[in-house]
Design a protein around this motif. Structure first.
Motif, PDB file in Angstrom:
ATOM      1  N   UNK A 153       0.827  -1.208   0.000  1.00 19.43           N
ATOM      2  CA  UNK A 153       0.000   0.000   0.000  1.00 19.43           C
ATOM      3  C   UNK A 153       0.867   1.265   0.000  1.00 19.43           C
ATOM      4  N   UNK A 154       1.885   1.276   0.838  1.00 15.90           N
ATOM      5  CA  UNK A 154       2.791   2.427   0.885  1.00 15.90           C
ATOM      6  C   UNK A 154       3.532   2.586  -0.438  1.00 15.90           C
ATOM      7  N   UNK A 155       3.947   1.466  -1.029  1.00 16.13           N
ATOM      8  CA  UNK A 155       4.614   1.535  -2.339  1.00 16.13           C
ATOM      9  C   UNK A 155       3.676   2.072  -3.410  1.00 16.13           C
ATOM     10  N   UNK A 156       2.406   1.707  -3.345  1.00 15.88           N
ATOM     11  CA  UNK A 156       1.433   2.226  -4.312  1.00 15.88           C
ATOM     12  C   UNK A 156       1.257   3.735  -4.156  1.00 15.88           C
ATOM     13  N   UNK A 181       3.560   5.770  -2.975  1.00 10.99           N
ATOM     14  CA  UNK A 181       4.796   6.371  -3.468  1.00 10.99           C
ATOM     15  C   UNK A 181       4.824   6.400  -4.996  1.00 10.99           C
ATOM     16  N   UNK A 182       4.306   5.357  -5.626  1.00  6.71           N
ATOM     17  CA  UNK A 182       4.219   5.352  -7.093  1.00  6.71           C
ATOM     18  C   UNK A 182       3.288   6.447  -7.595  1.00  6.71           C
ATOM     19  N   UNK A 183       2.185   6.619  -6.911  1.00  2.65           N
ATOM     20  CA  UNK A 183       1.204   7.631  -7.312  1.00  2.65           C
ATOM     21  C   UNK A 183       1.814   9.028  -7.240  1.00  2.65           C
ATOM     22  N   UNK A 184       2.636   9.251  -6.197  1.00  2.00           N
ATOM     23  CA  UNK A 184       3.269  10.555  -6.013  1.00  2.00           C
ATOM     24  C   UNK A 184       4.626  10.653  -6.708  1.00  2.00           C
ATOM     25  N   UNK A 185       5.010   9.561  -7.369  1.00  2.00           N
ATOM     26  CA  UNK A 185       6.290   9.479  -8.086  1.00  2.00           C
ATOM     27  C   UNK A 185       7.468   9.812  -7.174  1.00  2.00           C
ATOM     28  N   UNK A 186       7.460   9.218  -5.972  1.00  2.00           N
ATOM     29  CA  UNK A 186       8.560   9.409  -5.020  1.00  2.00           C
ATOM     30  C   UNK A 186       9.427   8.175  -5.006  1.00  2.00           C
ATOM     31  N   UNK A 187      10.713   8.368  -5.003  1.00  2.00           N
ATOM     32  CA  UNK A 187      11.650   7.272  -4.908  1.00  2.00           C
ATOM     33  C   UNK A 187      11.745   6.430  -6.160  1.00  2.00           C
ATOM     34  N   UNK A 198      15.609   5.151  -0.659  1.00  2.00           N
ATOM     35  CA  UNK A 198      16.020   4.284   0.448  1.00  2.00           C
ATOM     36  C   UNK A 198      14.829   3.675   1.176  1.00  2.00           C
ATOM     37  N   UNK A 199      13.768   4.466   1.331  1.00  2.00           N
ATOM     38  CA  UNK A 199      12.559   3.961   1.985  1.00  2.00           C
ATOM     39  C   UNK A 199      11.897   2.894   1.127  1.00  2.00           C
ATOM     40  N   UNK A 200      11.900   3.103  -0.174  1.00  2.00           N
ATOM     41  CA  UNK A 200      11.340   2.119  -1.105  1.00  2.00           C
ATOM     42  C   UNK A 200      12.119   0.803  -1.008  1.00  2.00           C
ATOM     43  N   UNK A 201      13.437   0.904  -0.932  1.00  2.00           N
ATOM     44  CA  UNK A 201      14.262  -0.293  -0.780  1.00  2.00           C
ATOM     45  C   UNK A 201      13.980  -0.984   0.556  1.00  2.00           C
ATOM     46  N   UNK A 202      13.802  -0.207   1.608  1.00  2.00           N
ATOM     47  CA  UNK A 202      13.511  -0.780   2.930  1.00  2.00           C
ATOM     48  C   UNK A 202      12.178  -1.528   2.911  1.00  2.00           C
ATOM     49  N   UNK A 203      11.194  -0.960   2.229  1.00  2.00           N
ATOM     50  CA  UNK A 203       9.902  -1.637   2.115  1.00  2.00           C
ATOM     51  C   UNK A 203      10.043  -2.950   1.338  1.00  2.00           C
ATOM     52  N   UNK A 204      10.825  -2.907   0.262  1.00  2.00           N
ATOM     53  CA  UNK A 204      11.069  -4.125  -0.504  1.00  2.00           C
ATOM     54  C   UNK A 204      11.779  -5.182   0.330  1.00  2.00           C
ATOM     55  N   UNK A 205      12.754  -4.759   1.114  1.00  3.67           N
ATOM     56  CA  UNK A 205      13.458  -5.692   1.998  1.00  3.67           C
ATOM     57  C   UNK A 205      12.513  -6.279   3.045  1.00  3.67           C
ATOM     58  N   UNK A 206      11.599  -5.443   3.544  1.00  5.92           N
ATOM     59  CA  UNK A 206      10.641  -5.929   4.532  1.00  5.92           C
ATOM     60  C   UNK A 206       9.704  -6.964   3.914  1.00  5.92           C
ATOM     61  N   UNK A 207       9.293  -6.743   2.678  1.00  7.14           N
ATOM     62  CA  UNK A 207       8.437  -7.716   1.990  1.00  7.14           C
ATOM     63  C   UNK A 207       9.178  -9.040   1.819  1.00  7.14           C
TER      64      UNK A 207
END
Length: 143
Positions: A65-68, A70-76, A85-94
């Motif tokens: 949900x957070x990644x979606x 971020x995609x909508x706002x074109x961040x990271x 870095x936050x996007x990578x952290x979310x991916x690592x958490x997944x």
């Protein structure tokens, strides 16, 4: 039920990932709430397994949900962006949740096997049954 709702949601909201992920997170929270309130499994071990798996699913769904968002706002979107870095952290958490999901599943299978062996051994001692076939039949008692 969860699969049917997911398929319907994907077909209707394929252009809007935020709506998809919002519904998925909502369904996950509803499932966990139902499990915690009604305690559907009869055995405690199954209840604990279900709760732990559902918590992991909620964590993954929240990350998506957070990644979606971020995609909508074109961040990271690129390594130069501040949200990379936050996007990578979310991916690592997944990824970590995926590994934890598998390991917890294996752990619960081992625990159930130990419980089953212990119960079968107790029944075998009390009834004085002998032979491998009788012992293998007793293994199915706890399941």
């Amino acid at each position: 039920m969860r699969a049917i709702i997911s398929f319907i949601m994907i077909s209707f909201f394929y252009n809007n990932p935020i709506v998809q992920t919002t519904i998925v997170v909502f369904l996950s929270i509803c499932n966990l709430t139902f499990i915690l309130v009604h305690k559907p499994p009869k055995k405690k071990i199954n209840y604990y397994q279900l709760v732990s798996m559902e918590i992991i699913i909620i964590i993954v769904n929240l990350c998506v949900f957070i990644l979606a968002i971020m995609d909508r706002n074109e961040r990271g979107m690129t390594p130069e962006d501040s949200g990379w870095g936050f996007r990578e952290a979310l991916g690592d958490m997944i990824i970590a949740c995926s590994v934890a999901f598998t390991l917890i599943g294996i752990l619960f299978v081992i625990i159930k096997l130990v419980i089953g062996l212990r119960a079968a051994w107790k029944v075998r001692k009390t009834h004085n049954w002998k032979g491998k076939r009788a012992f293998l039949q007793l293994l199915m008692i706890p399941f």
